[in-house]
Every structure is written in structure tokens, then in C-alpha cells.
Design a protein around this motif. Structure first.
Motif, mmCIF file in Angstrom:
data_model
loop_
_atom_site.group_PDB
_atom_site.id
_atom_site.type_symbol
_atom_site.label_atom_id
_atom_site.label_comp_id
_atom_site.label_asym_id
_atom_site.label_seq_id
_atom_site.Cartn_x
_atom_site.Cartn_y
_atom_site.Cartn_z
ATOM 1 N N GLY A 24 -67.269 -56.813 -39.568
ATOM 2 C CA GLY A 24 -67.580 -58.317 -39.521
ATOM 3 C C GLY A 24 -66.277 -59.099 -39.816
ATOM 4 O O GLY A 24 -66.406 -60.322 -39.756
ATOM 5 N N GLY A 25 -65.264 -58.419 -40.057
ATOM 6 C CA GLY A 25 -64.061 -59.023 -40.312
ATOM 7 C C GLY A 25 -62.918 -59.143 -39.294
ATOM 8 O O GLY A 25 -63.302 -58.692 -38.334
ATOM 9 N N ALA A 26 -61.644 -59.802 -39.591
ATOM 10 C CA ALA A 26 -60.808 -60.045 -38.744
ATOM 11 C C ALA A 26 -59.434 -59.505 -39.160
ATOM 12 O O ALA A 26 -58.544 -59.418 -38.510
ATOM 13 C CB ALA A 26 -60.718 -61.341 -38.172
ATOM 14 N N CYS A 27 -59.235 -59.398 -40.492
ATOM 15 C CA CYS A 27 -57.978 -59.374 -41.105
ATOM 16 C C CYS A 27 -57.921 -57.895 -41.585
ATOM 17 O O CYS A 27 -58.770 -56.984 -42.221
ATOM 18 C CB CYS A 27 -57.900 -60.285 -42.410
ATOM 19 S SG CYS A 27 -56.268 -60.102 -43.224
ATOM 20 N N HIS A 28 -56.339 -57.536 -41.350
ATOM 21 C CA HIS A 28 -55.997 -56.175 -41.835
ATOM 22 C C HIS A 28 -56.186 -55.658 -43.320
ATOM 23 O O HIS A 28 -56.225 -54.513 -43.656
ATOM 24 C CB HIS A 28 -54.896 -55.632 -41.224
ATOM 25 C CG HIS A 28 -53.716 -56.301 -41.799
ATOM 26 N ND1 HIS A 28 -53.444 -57.635 -42.006
ATOM 27 C CD2 HIS A 28 -52.885 -55.665 -42.788
ATOM 28 C CE1 HIS A 28 -52.205 -58.121 -42.697
ATOM 29 N NE2 HIS A 28 -51.869 -56.851 -43.253
ATOM 30 N N THR A 29 -56.048 -56.894 -44.035
ATOM 31 C CA THR A 29 -56.205 -56.588 -45.583
ATOM 32 C C THR A 29 -57.637 -56.509 -46.029
ATOM 33 O O THR A 29 -57.615 -55.954 -47.094
ATOM 34 C CB THR A 29 -55.625 -58.118 -46.242
ATOM 35 O OG1 THR A 29 -56.480 -58.980 -46.022
ATOM 36 C CG2 THR A 29 -54.165 -58.465 -45.709
ATOM 37 N N GLY A 30 -58.695 -56.561 -45.136
ATOM 38 C CA GLY A 30 -59.836 -56.248 -45.924
ATOM 39 C C GLY A 30 -60.822 -57.677 -45.769
ATOM 40 O O GLY A 30 -62.081 -57.801 -45.854
ATOM 41 N N ALA A 31 -60.057 -58.925 -45.740
ATOM 42 C CA ALA A 31 -60.743 -60.244 -45.737
ATOM 43 C C ALA A 31 -61.195 -60.521 -44.515
ATOM 44 O O ALA A 31 -60.831 -59.925 -43.674
ATOM 45 C CB ALA A 31 -59.627 -61.202 -46.136
ATOM 46 N N VAL A 32 -62.362 -61.178 -44.613
ATOM 47 C CA VAL A 32 -63.012 -61.407 -43.269
ATOM 48 C C VAL A 32 -61.960 -62.452 -42.545
ATOM 49 O O VAL A 32 -61.857 -62.197 -41.500
ATOM 50 C CB VAL A 32 -64.374 -62.492 -43.837
ATOM 51 C CG1 VAL A 32 -64.999 -63.007 -42.380
ATOM 52 C CG2 VAL A 32 -65.323 -61.593 -44.445
ATOM 53 N N SER A 33 -61.548 -63.478 -43.167
ATOM 54 C CA SER A 33 -60.334 -64.138 -42.303
ATOM 55 C C SER A 33 -59.090 -64.058 -42.877
ATOM 56 O O SER A 33 -58.872 -63.477 -44.239
ATOM 57 C CB SER A 33 -60.723 -65.566 -42.636
ATOM 58 O OG SER A 33 -59.725 -66.450 -42.194
ATOM 59 N N CYS A 34 -58.077 -64.024 -41.921
ATOM 60 C CA CYS A 34 -56.463 -63.902 -42.588
ATOM 61 C C CYS A 34 -56.437 -64.988 -43.511
ATOM 62 O O CYS A 34 -55.223 -65.087 -44.259
ATOM 63 C CB CYS A 34 -55.799 -64.088 -41.415
ATOM 64 S SG CYS A 34 -56.192 -62.437 -40.252
ATOM 65 N N PHE A 35 -57.024 -66.218 -43.266
ATOM 66 C CA PHE A 35 -56.664 -67.432 -44.190
ATOM 67 C C PHE A 35 -57.461 -67.353 -45.375
ATOM 68 O O PHE A 35 -58.471 -68.111 -45.759
ATOM 69 C CB PHE A 35 -57.050 -68.683 -43.255
ATOM 70 C CG PHE A 35 -56.064 -68.942 -42.262
ATOM 71 C CD1 PHE A 35 -54.924 -69.511 -42.270
ATOM 72 C CD2 PHE A 35 -56.374 -68.270 -40.977
ATOM 73 C CE1 PHE A 35 -54.203 -69.582 -41.141
ATOM 74 C CE2 PHE A 35 -55.586 -68.444 -39.662
ATOM 75 C CZ PHE A 35 -54.399 -69.075 -39.864
ATOM 76 N N TYR A 36 -57.268 -66.550 -46.434
ATOM 77 C CA TYR A 36 -57.839 -66.234 -47.595
ATOM 78 C C TYR A 36 -57.213 -66.765 -48.718
ATOM 79 O O TYR A 36 -57.793 -66.802 -49.799
ATOM 80 C CB TYR A 36 -58.117 -64.678 -47.936
ATOM 81 C CG TYR A 36 -56.837 -63.964 -47.861
ATOM 82 C CD1 TYR A 36 -56.055 -63.755 -48.762
ATOM 83 C CD2 TYR A 36 -56.786 -63.228 -46.504
ATOM 84 C CE1 TYR A 36 -54.918 -62.799 -48.712
ATOM 85 C CE2 TYR A 36 -55.533 -62.254 -46.438
ATOM 86 C CZ TYR A 36 -54.649 -62.349 -47.520
ATOM 87 O OH TYR A 36 -53.611 -61.621 -47.393
ATOM 88 N N ARG A 37 -56.344 -67.393 -48.569
ATOM 89 C CA ARG A 37 -55.573 -68.151 -49.862
ATOM 90 C C ARG A 37 -55.240 -69.635 -49.382
ATOM 91 O O ARG A 37 -54.816 -70.074 -48.331
ATOM 92 C CB ARG A 37 -53.923 -67.484 -50.062
ATOM 93 C CG ARG A 37 -54.267 -66.298 -50.530
ATOM 94 C CD ARG A 37 -52.947 -65.560 -50.608
ATOM 95 N NE ARG A 37 -52.314 -65.248 -49.472
ATOM 96 C CZ ARG A 37 -51.182 -64.542 -49.172
ATOM 97 N NH1 ARG A 37 -50.548 -64.072 -50.372
ATOM 98 N NH2 ARG A 37 -50.734 -64.271 -48.040
ATOM 99 N N VAL A 38 -55.544 -70.390 -50.384
ATOM 100 C CA VAL A 38 -55.457 -72.199 -50.591
ATOM 101 C C VAL A 38 -54.180 -72.088 -51.264
ATOM 102 O O VAL A 38 -53.933 -71.698 -52.283
ATOM 103 C CB VAL A 38 -56.719 -72.466 -50.998
ATOM 104 C CG1 VAL A 38 -56.554 -74.121 -51.006
ATOM 105 C CG2 VAL A 38 -57.940 -72.252 -50.147
#
Lengths: 137, 137
Positions: free
Chosen positions: A113-127
Motif C-alpha cells: 500500500g506504500g509508494a516510497c522505497h524507504t518504507g513510508a507510504v508517501s515519499c513526503f513523510y517530512r514536514v
């Protein structure tokens, strides 16, 4: 989204600005490297998942198959998203912007269900926080 | 979002991949033209409004002022979105992606509430239909 007969490099060039901005012809304006930007959002949550790139073949394959294909700039090759990770992106809708140099895909990520190679769902996991530091969210 | 003292061209370079992807330092990777992609979505509706570009000054100004600034590739100048149209974008949140070459802004468009020079709310006002033709929505 299946479009039989749409072969790669089949896109026309818009004859003028009116056709480009108001017309019915998909006439993507690839840049000097042959690429347009592609924004993928989650069709369910609306979250922006990733920003990637498409060349004409990637865009054609996406339209043909209904699964997102990109151009990997790092590997220099066509990239069927999820082919190895399982994070295939089933495309529910594909939009193009006013001057046809960017596309927006609403996708259903498969696999985990994710999209990011880091394991996060979204690549935009940092604000970016008020102090300018990045905060994971 | 106000960040006193953050001057243009103040961004560091991440020392390694771990810092780039997991660190707290905002270390944007501008491309050969000094640009990164910027996705603006509507903070209320989640709709993707536009895809634009930022150089270091545009990103700094956005963080300093809390209003979206871009780099206009067509005009070759810093672009305070809405300065002439009234469509100022008040930034509610700014995110950066895993490899720090794209940002995602959640914005509140001012003025007429739109973002596109054509008069549409979003630049992505056309969907690619099943026959490959663009349909305005």
C-alpha cells in the motif's frame, strides 16, 4: 484506462496555445530530456505519494496498461512502478495541466500500500517545521 | 511558517544518503538549473492545484513569508504567486520528499480562490478519457 493501439511516441504537438490549453488532444510537452513531471496521489486518501518523471513511452504504457510507468532518471530506464517491490500503482484517473507539461495520477497502490522505497507510504513523510528543521510525520 | 534570519541560498548539502532521507536538515537537491519541483495542493480540498518550480531563493522566500514563491521558467524571474492576479497562496504546510528534490505545499489560495491562469481553480482541469481524448471536468 486500456487504450488499444496507442503506441509509444504517438503524441501530437499542439498547433497553438488555444489547442494546448483548451483542446481535446493529449499533446504533452516533454522537456529537453524528453520528460514531463508526474504527480501521484492516493485515490483514496488524496495524499501526495510521489513526484516522478515520464517520457513518452512511460506515459503511453501507463495509458495502455492502467498501471503507472515512469522513467527512472537514476537508472536511465523505463520503470514499471512495483514490478519488483509489489507497489504497483493502479491508475484510477490521469489528468494533465493547462500547458501539458505535468500529469496528475490518482492511483491505488498495491502490495503493502506504500509508494516510497524507504518504507513510508508517501515519499513526503517530512514536514518543514517552524525552525526550518524537518519533522517526520 | 515565518523564519526570521533564513536568507536565500542558505541550504546545506546532505553529507550522505541517510542524512538526506532520514535527517532533520532541509537540504534540497536543486537540479542542474538550480530548481526543484513544487506541488501545490489545496489545503481544504486536497486537490492538486499546480506543479511549479522553485530555486533556492523561491524556497527561502516561501519559508520566510508563508506565501508561495516560485521560479518562473518562462519569465526567468522570481514569481510571488498572486502578486498580480491576487491568487496569493498562503502556505499551511510544506513537505519535502525522501531524496529532497521535490516539495509539497498545502496552500490556501486567496483572491478568487483559484490557481490557474486560465481561470480554472486547478491547472489540472482535464482528464484523459478512455479514448485518449481530454475531457474538461
Amino acid at each position: 484506462m486500456s487504450q488499444q493501439g496507442l503506441s509509444p511516441m504517438s503524441f501530437p504537438t499542439a498547433p497553438d496555445k488555444t489547442a494546448l490549453e483548451q483542446g481535446e488532444a493529449l499533446a504533452p510537452r516533454f522537456d529537453a530530456k524528453g520528460l514531463i513531471a508526474a504527480i501521484a496521489t492516493h485515490a483514496g486518501t488524496g495524499e501526495v505519494l510521489m513526484l516522478a518523471w515520464m517520457n513518452d513511452e512511460a506515459l503511453s504504457k501507463t495509458l495502455e496498461t492502467g498501471e503507472a510507468h515512469y522513467w527512472s532518471r537514476s537508472r536511465g530506464e523505463l520503470w514499471h512502478k512495483g514490478a519488483t517491490s509489489g507497489q504497483v500503482q493502479v491508475v484510477e484517473e490521469l489528468r494533465i495541466d493547462c500547458d501539458q507539461d505535468a500529469v496528475w495520477l490518482k492511483v491505488r497502490p498495491q502490495g503493502d500500500g506504500g509508494a516510497c522505497h524507504t518504507g513510508a507510504v508517501s515519499c513526503f513523510y517530512r514536514v518543514v517545521g517552524k525552525d526550518g528543521r524537518l519533522v517526520r510525520q
